[in-house]
Design a protein around this motif. Sequence first.
Motif, mmCIF file in Angstrom:
data_model
loop_
_atom_site.group_PDB
_atom_site.id
_atom_site.type_symbol
_atom_site.label_atom_id
_atom_site.label_comp_id
_atom_site.label_asym_id
_atom_site.label_seq_id
_atom_site.Cartn_x
_atom_site.Cartn_y
_atom_site.Cartn_z
ATOM 1 N N THR A 47 81.309 -4.383 -53.681
ATOM 2 C CA THR A 47 80.658 -3.495 -52.701
ATOM 3 C C THR A 47 81.343 -3.636 -51.339
ATOM 4 O O THR A 47 81.451 -2.669 -50.597
ATOM 5 N N GLY A 48 81.851 -4.848 -51.024
ATOM 6 C CA GLY A 48 82.566 -5.040 -49.753
ATOM 7 C C GLY A 48 83.802 -4.148 -49.682
ATOM 8 O O GLY A 48 84.043 -3.487 -48.669
ATOM 9 N N ARG A 52 84.440 -1.153 -47.136
ATOM 10 C CA ARG A 52 85.614 -1.140 -46.234
ATOM 11 C C ARG A 52 86.413 0.159 -46.391
ATOM 12 O O ARG A 52 86.911 0.709 -45.429
ATOM 13 N N MET A 69 78.614 -4.324 -40.790
ATOM 14 C CA MET A 69 79.732 -5.142 -41.279
ATOM 15 C C MET A 69 80.390 -5.902 -40.133
ATOM 16 O O MET A 69 80.702 -7.084 -40.263
ATOM 17 N N GLU A 73 76.278 -8.683 -40.815
ATOM 18 C CA GLU A 73 74.932 -8.502 -41.372
ATOM 19 C C GLU A 73 75.030 -7.754 -42.693
ATOM 20 O O GLU A 73 76.024 -7.059 -42.946
ATOM 21 N N VAL A 75 74.390 -4.696 -45.062
ATOM 22 C CA VAL A 75 74.138 -3.265 -44.974
ATOM 23 C C VAL A 75 72.749 -3.035 -45.595
ATOM 24 O O VAL A 75 72.401 -3.704 -46.584
ATOM 25 N N THR A 80 73.259 0.435 -49.859
ATOM 26 C CA THR A 80 74.048 -0.387 -50.780
ATOM 27 C C THR A 80 73.770 0.007 -52.225
ATOM 28 O O THR A 80 74.688 0.152 -53.030
ATOM 29 N N GLY A 101 80.044 -9.536 -54.822
ATOM 30 C CA GLY A 101 79.426 -9.186 -53.536
ATOM 31 C C GLY A 101 78.128 -8.409 -53.676
ATOM 32 O O GLY A 101 77.557 -7.949 -52.697
ATOM 33 N N TYR A 102 77.666 -8.259 -54.877
ATOM 34 C CA TYR A 102 76.376 -7.637 -55.168
ATOM 35 C C TYR A 102 75.800 -8.347 -56.389
ATOM 36 O O TYR A 102 76.540 -8.536 -57.344
ATOM 37 N N ARG A 104 73.164 -9.296 -53.111
ATOM 38 C CA ARG A 104 73.219 -10.190 -51.956
ATOM 39 C C ARG A 104 71.831 -10.627 -51.507
ATOM 40 O O ARG A 104 71.699 -11.399 -50.570
ATOM 41 N N GLN A 108 68.031 -6.642 -54.125
ATOM 42 C CA GLN A 108 69.212 -6.042 -54.777
ATOM 43 C C GLN A 108 69.330 -6.498 -56.229
ATOM 44 O O GLN A 108 69.736 -5.729 -57.107
ATOM 45 N N ARG A 149 91.061 -8.867 -41.566
ATOM 46 C CA ARG A 149 89.730 -8.255 -41.713
ATOM 47 C C ARG A 149 88.938 -8.430 -40.429
ATOM 48 O O ARG A 149 88.861 -9.530 -39.891
HETATM 49 P P1 AMP Z 1 82.384 -8.818 -48.750
HETATM 50 O O1 AMP Z 1 83.735 -8.189 -48.830
HETATM 51 O O2 AMP Z 1 81.685 -8.900 -50.062
HETATM 52 O O3 AMP Z 1 82.406 -10.135 -48.006
HETATM 53 O O4 AMP Z 1 81.486 -7.838 -47.865
HETATM 54 C C1 AMP Z 1 81.818 -7.517 -46.523
HETATM 55 C C2 AMP Z 1 80.608 -6.947 -45.805
HETATM 56 O O5 AMP Z 1 80.180 -5.741 -46.460
HETATM 57 C C3 AMP Z 1 79.382 -7.845 -45.785
HETATM 58 O O6 AMP Z 1 79.408 -8.800 -44.733
HETATM 59 C C4 AMP Z 1 78.266 -6.808 -45.592
HETATM 60 O O7 AMP Z 1 78.227 -6.345 -44.256
HETATM 61 C C5 AMP Z 1 78.755 -5.656 -46.452
HETATM 62 N N1 AMP Z 1 78.279 -5.794 -47.853
HETATM 63 C C6 AMP Z 1 79.039 -5.983 -48.962
HETATM 64 N N2 AMP Z 1 78.267 -6.053 -50.062
HETATM 65 C C7 AMP Z 1 76.989 -5.923 -49.635
HETATM 66 C C8 AMP Z 1 75.739 -5.938 -50.283
HETATM 67 N N3 AMP Z 1 75.628 -6.120 -51.605
HETATM 68 N N4 AMP Z 1 74.617 -5.767 -49.511
HETATM 69 C C9 AMP Z 1 74.698 -5.573 -48.192
HETATM 70 N N5 AMP Z 1 75.856 -5.581 -47.500
HETATM 71 C C10 AMP Z 1 76.999 -5.751 -48.218
#
Ligand code: AMP
Length: 210
Positions: A47-48, A52, A69, A73, A75, A80, A101-102, A104, A108, A149
């Motif tokens: 999901t990240g 992005r 992001m 925090e 999302v 999501t 990343g899901y 979180r 969810q 990043r």
């Molecule tokens: P990651 O690449 O998984 O570290 O995600 C980067 C950012 O995307 C996180 O710090 C959140 O802001 C957002 N994000 C990614 N996945 C989620 C999720 N499952 N729920 C909420 N925010 C998310």
Amino acid sequence: MVQYAGLPILEDGKRLMRIVLLGAPGSGKGTQAALLEKKLGVPHISTGVLFRTAVSQKTPLGRKVKSFMDRGELVPDDLTLGLLEERMMQADAECGFILDGYPRNLAQAEALDSLLERLGRPVEEAIQIDVDPEQVVARIAKRAAEEGRSDDSEEVVRNRMRVYQEQTAPVADYYVEKGLLTRVLGTGAIDEVTQLILGVLEQGAAERSA
Ligand code: AMP
């Protein structure tokens, strides 16, 4: 391709695996998920990465999620889950997925279960990659230098760690209660950690088919 005994293989040679990878920021989940995608032939869904991409393409979703992001925090769950649902409906996810990343938070995790129940494709394995906090900080600093990043600055990383401890760490217990969680030590070399994960998947597949 290397054959992993015990993992179910579809007619087209792909393996049917539905995996959730858990771990703190910098635990190596993304790296492992990308390697597992190649080995298992099921898509790595992050999901990240999806967020992005939306931010860099300045889509309406990207505009909504950027500030969350940038602050490290989460999302909001409705955005999501919408994103995840759309990705899960794509044809390649029918043969399985490696989720990175899901979920979180607990809401969810529950939303994922009801989505997958509707699709008739429940999670088969949840794997938590454990690393020590010192190593995480070093890894993230390295990634910041390599990838640039915007949420890898020291202050935002500290917030992401806090969010992880408060909201995401309890998700492991959710999968423990379902009898699906295995922890692997993520402190070794990348390839060693991959082998540990493949061992867990093989054992799980063997138990499910027994
Ligand atoms: P990651 O690449 O998984 O570290 O995600 C980067 C950012 O995307 C996180 O710090 C959140 O802001 C957002 N994000 C990614 N996945 C989620 C999720 N499952 N729920 C909420 N925010 C998310």
